[in-house]
Design a protein around this motif. Sequence first.
Motif, PDB file in Angstrom:
ATOM      1  N   UNK A  54     -10.788   9.307   5.288  1.00 41.18           N
ATOM      2  CA  UNK A  54     -10.102  10.128   4.310  1.00 41.18           C
ATOM      3  C   UNK A  54      -8.649  10.493   4.660  1.00 41.18           C
ATOM      4  N   UNK A  55      -8.394  10.902   5.897  1.00 49.90           N
ATOM      5  CA  UNK A  55      -6.996  11.246   6.193  1.00 49.90           C
ATOM      6  C   UNK A  55      -6.049  10.080   5.922  1.00 49.90           C
ATOM      7  N   UNK A  56      -6.553   8.877   6.088  1.00 47.21           N
ATOM      8  CA  UNK A  56      -5.668   7.734   5.921  1.00 47.21           C
ATOM      9  C   UNK A  56      -5.312   7.497   4.467  1.00 47.21           C
ATOM     10  N   UNK A  57      -6.140   8.010   3.533  1.00 50.84           N
ATOM     11  CA  UNK A  57      -5.867   7.837   2.117  1.00 50.84           C
ATOM     12  C   UNK A  57      -4.460   8.351   1.780  1.00 50.84           C
ATOM     13  N   UNK A  58      -4.014   9.370   2.537  1.00 50.22           N
ATOM     14  CA  UNK A  58      -2.667   9.918   2.334  1.00 50.22           C
ATOM     15  C   UNK A  58      -1.608   8.832   2.418  1.00 50.22           C
ATOM     16  N   UNK A  59      -1.862   7.871   3.285  1.00 46.59           N
ATOM     17  CA  UNK A  59      -0.868   6.825   3.498  1.00 46.59           C
ATOM     18  C   UNK A  59      -0.648   6.001   2.243  1.00 46.59           C
ATOM     19  N   UNK A 118      -1.182   7.249  -0.961  1.00 43.34           N
ATOM     20  CA  UNK A 118      -1.114   8.072  -2.166  1.00 43.34           C
ATOM     21  C   UNK A 118       0.192   7.893  -2.944  1.00 43.34           C
ATOM     22  N   UNK A 119       1.241   7.514  -2.225  1.00 41.94           N
ATOM     23  CA  UNK A 119       2.525   7.425  -2.925  1.00 41.94           C
ATOM     24  C   UNK A 119       2.605   6.250  -3.890  1.00 41.94           C
ATOM     25  N   UNK A 156      -6.612   3.839  -6.897  1.00 44.48           N
ATOM     26  CA  UNK A 156      -8.079   3.864  -6.993  1.00 44.48           C
ATOM     27  C   UNK A 156      -8.670   2.597  -6.378  1.00 44.48           C
ATOM     28  N   UNK A 157      -8.021   1.460  -6.635  1.00 50.18           N
ATOM     29  CA  UNK A 157      -8.526   0.204  -6.081  1.00 50.18           C
ATOM     30  C   UNK A 157      -8.482   0.209  -4.557  1.00 50.18           C
ATOM     31  N   UNK A 158      -7.368   0.676  -3.999  1.00 51.97           N
ATOM     32  CA  UNK A 158      -7.255   0.715  -2.532  1.00 51.97           C
ATOM     33  C   UNK A 158      -8.350   1.600  -1.949  1.00 51.97           C
ATOM     34  N   UNK A 159      -8.549   2.765  -2.575  1.00 50.28           N
ATOM     35  CA  UNK A 159      -9.559   3.680  -2.040  1.00 50.28           C
ATOM     36  C   UNK A 159     -10.963   3.085  -2.181  1.00 50.28           C
ATOM     37  N   UNK A 160     -11.207   2.399  -3.308  1.00 47.85           N
ATOM     38  CA  UNK A 160     -12.514   1.765  -3.492  1.00 47.85           C
ATOM     39  C   UNK A 160     -12.763   0.688  -2.449  1.00 47.85           C
ATOM     40  N   UNK A 161     -11.766  -0.159  -2.240  1.00 44.95           N
ATOM     41  CA  UNK A 161     -11.883  -1.225  -1.237  1.00 44.95           C
ATOM     42  C   UNK A 161     -12.248  -0.618   0.111  1.00 44.95           C
ATOM     43  N   UNK A 162     -11.506   0.432   0.447  1.00 46.70           N
ATOM     44  CA  UNK A 162     -11.684   1.046   1.741  1.00 46.70           C
ATOM     45  C   UNK A 162     -13.072   1.690   1.855  1.00 46.70           C
ATOM     46  N   UNK A 163     -13.471   2.361   0.776  1.00 47.70           N
ATOM     47  CA  UNK A 163     -14.772   3.042   0.782  1.00 47.70           C
ATOM     48  C   UNK A 163     -15.912   2.026   0.881  1.00 47.70           C
ATOM     49  N   UNK A 219       0.821  -1.210   0.000  1.00 49.38           N
ATOM     50  CA  UNK A 219       0.000   0.000   0.000  1.00 49.38           C
ATOM     51  C   UNK A 219       0.852   1.256   0.000  1.00 49.38           C
ATOM     52  N   UNK A 220       1.974   1.163   0.659  1.00 49.53           N
ATOM     53  CA  UNK A 220       2.850   2.319   0.742  1.00 49.53           C
ATOM     54  C   UNK A 220       4.264   1.801   0.927  1.00 49.53           C
ATOM     55  N   UNK A 221       5.178   2.201   0.035  1.00 49.91           N
ATOM     56  CA  UNK A 221       6.526   1.678   0.170  1.00 49.91           C
ATOM     57  C   UNK A 221       7.161   2.097   1.489  1.00 49.91           C
ATOM     58  N   UNK A 222       7.961   1.210   2.043  1.00 45.22           N
ATOM     59  CA  UNK A 222       8.545   1.487   3.358  1.00 45.22           C
ATOM     60  C   UNK A 222       9.370   2.757   3.369  1.00 45.22           C
ATOM     61  N   UNK A 223      10.030   3.019   2.228  1.00 45.93           N
ATOM     62  CA  UNK A 223      10.881   4.216   2.165  1.00 45.93           C
ATOM     63  C   UNK A 223      10.067   5.476   2.386  1.00 45.93           C
ATOM     64  N   UNK A 224       8.764   5.420   2.107  1.00 47.89           N
ATOM     65  CA  UNK A 224       7.908   6.573   2.346  1.00 47.89           C
ATOM     66  C   UNK A 224       7.211   6.420   3.686  1.00 47.89           C
ATOM     67  N   UNK A 225       6.600   5.258   3.875  1.00 46.58           N
ATOM     68  CA  UNK A 225       5.757   5.064   5.047  1.00 46.58           C
ATOM     69  C   UNK A 225       6.545   5.166   6.353  1.00 46.58           C
ATOM     70  N   UNK A 226       7.736   4.552   6.369  1.00 52.67           N
ATOM     71  CA  UNK A 226       8.466   4.506   7.635  1.00 52.67           C
ATOM     72  C   UNK A 226       8.904   5.896   8.106  1.00 52.67           C
ATOM     73  N   UNK A 227       9.602   6.664   7.246  1.00 55.88           N
ATOM     74  CA  UNK A 227       9.986   7.990   7.730  1.00 55.88           C
ATOM     75  C   UNK A 227       8.781   8.860   8.054  1.00 55.88           C
ATOM     76  N   UNK A 228       7.720   8.736   7.240  1.00 60.74           N
ATOM     77  CA  UNK A 228       6.547   9.578   7.478  1.00 60.74           C
ATOM     78  C   UNK A 228       5.881   9.215   8.799  1.00 60.74           C
TER      79      UNK A 228
END
Lengths: 249, 319, 263
Positions: free
Chosen positions: C78-83, C85-86, C113-120, B179-188
């Motif tokens: 919604x705030x968690x969607x940031x996690x 986004x990368x 989009x899939x992650x957000x859909x699953x979550x929604x 869902x989020x690469x560790x290089x981003x998720x961990x520092x964040x």
Amino acid sequence: MVAMKAIEITDLYYAYHNGRYALRGVTLSIMAGEKVALVGPNGAGKSTLLLHLNGILRGRGTVRILGEEIPGHNLPRIRAQVGLVFQDPDDQLFSPSVFDDVAFGPLYAGLPEHEVRRRVAWALAQVGLEGYSERLSHHLSQGEKKRAAIASVLSMEPAILALDEPTSGLDPRARRRLIEFLRQLPQTILCATHDMHLVAEIFPRMVILDEGLVVADGPTQELLDNTSLLEAHGLERPWPYKPQEHGTP
Amino acid sequence: MLFSGLPSSSEPLHIPDGFLNWWVSLICWVLAIVGVGIAIRRSGKTLGERQVPLMGVLAAFIFAAQMLNFTIAGGTSGHFLGAALAAILLGPWAGILTMTTVVAIQALLFQDGGLVVMGANVLNMGVVATLVAYGVYRGVLELLGGKKWGLPAGGFVAAWVSVVTSAVACAVELAFSGTSPLTVALPAMAGIHALIGIGEGLITVGALLFVAAVRRDLLEVTGPAAGGMRWAIVGLAIALGLTLLAPLASPHPDGLERVAEDHGFIETAQGAPYEIIPDYVFPGIPNEALATIVAGLVGTLIVAGVAFTVALARRKAAS
Amino acid sequence: MAGEHLHALDGYRARTSPVHHLDARVKLVLALLFILSAVLTPTGAWPAYILLTALVWSAIILSQVGMGFVQRRTAVVMPFALAAVTVIFTTPGRPVLTVWKFDITDHGLLRLISILLKSWLSIQAAVLLTACTPFPALLQAMSALRIPRVLVVILGFTYRYIFVIGDEALRLIRGRAARSGDLNGKGGGTLLWRARVTGNMAGSLFLRSIERSERVYAAMLARGYDGQIRTLNHPTVRPSELVLMLAGSLLLVLIQLLARLRW
């Protein structure tokens, strides 16, 4: 008619963990069917005394309920005989729904399911909360909570009711309703309260407790007329004071 | 106005459903069930008949305490987790049970955190945070050898470490899920929670000092007889485990997912399995960032290890 | 008064819809299976996502709790969607757009989009479950599903007391606000001072809670509590509801099969 002693307390002492005495030799007898008010300033030991009636607190001295000494081997049965209603209904209504709370006592008395359900329906009807069984306790008004708390002990069909400040925190209408309700209850009642109007209205006998001791015990009317006694123990005569009608000698 | 007081997922620790894949969720459930299972038995043994009312009311307390947020710096609200406070006041087992209940209530009642991923949230905020907090707390107490400021110092460090560890666990799970690469998720995650952890630490210390002033006896429940060193080692082991897991999650975020794909569990809509395991590197953030963090964590652990050894030696010499 | 109590936040909406009447055990199982199904749906399997949406929306409409209500409550994720986004940058694929120095890839976009859909989808099911099922019924359903009864009973106590202790906390917060002029503790004083005030609040709340738990324990003992957990038996699930549960589960399995077909 042989009157039976519902509550017989002899020379009861109780100390807190910090060594301070809450009860210092209380002796008190209450006959079956009597309605007695327990008054006195905060910290006098009223709540502590009530907690001794079904063995939650165990002090030095003897407590007999309907002739049986507690704590005996029959603690659960004694507990079902004494319905203890706590001051804060939020302490007493600990289940998510009203039904669960009112069913708790009968369930732990080991009654069969149909009997539990019958008792719940009966107890709720007694306090005028028919149809409340699926309601959530935190959605009730303060007056409804007090009545639900009483129902939660009535469902055990106790012979004795021990009430702690039943009218505190109630608005006048809820308070009036509760008083009318208490008036028609058949049980032996021992009621700790600061509400002197309540005392004057429904309790023929009054016990004054101060600093862990019974300092006065007698007909309510007589004690209420003794202004110096009331003042000495931080109590107020209900005002306006009307003489009682139930003809205490 | 009121709603600002509600504990909400603006503190990014409550993972919603959909952010973790099935096998990460499953592993977390297994670990959480083991942890909570032990906690139920152990706390039941010590608390007896009181277990139900005490745990129930205190979980409600932690929930309510989470509403007491306050601003740390630059608008970052110090959302309170409470795992360290629960662990120190109630001991590790009752603490785990309390925090688990809080996490479950938040998910069931307020959708704060998902249902299928509840195992992960219970693991992070219930099991890991509580055990690490208790371990660190006992460790600091051992180190300070009964000094007066052991309580505030231990409370602060335990609270800070528990929040950051929880965040690291969360980041590792997100990374394993792709869902989020560790290089981003961990520092964040670690960065934000290093800041939030300060608030957590300060509130925890404030609460502990208050309790110590008014009801000292309650703090003695988890008194010094409870095998401090063993707990310190448990805390250390969990932190170490997470540190070792982190690099595993980093280069192959979908490594295990691929195995699943090969067995036909998961296929992309395109029908094409992923390319040869890609090197997930966030452009602009070189892998050094990760290396630094891992090095930092390992360094911390070494320092802690040395400190514990010294403490052990000193205790032996004393006895 | 409504805004002053925590129970204003309770997500239950009393209605008399068929969804409300459905056995809580059936609802809990279906909601969990639905969420599991959403989580397992592969990236980019749009027909499956559409079917799942249709399913949960039908249930929402049937339940009469209001689509707007459900959607407002889903906003908490919604705030968690940031996690997540990368992933649009880090998933390998064909670049479709460049933001500053970074390429957004097609696969990355699909994944997000899939992650957000699953979550929604998941959270709608959870919100609906809470909105149509009184919490006591949900607890009973949990114990019927073999969740340890100790845990379920503790959850029941917590549910009861978050409203009592939560209200105490709100009174403390208002007390702090009255002194510092701000509800969130932003106003006045140094960081340490604010932290100490908040810490004291947490400490006093803890002591009140401990005392509360002692009184509750006494109230339980007074009614014969002996440490055993006793509950009434729950009626068996009606056959028609059982059929509904099986049909729903089957439908979710079919959607999963569909999601794995190539089209």
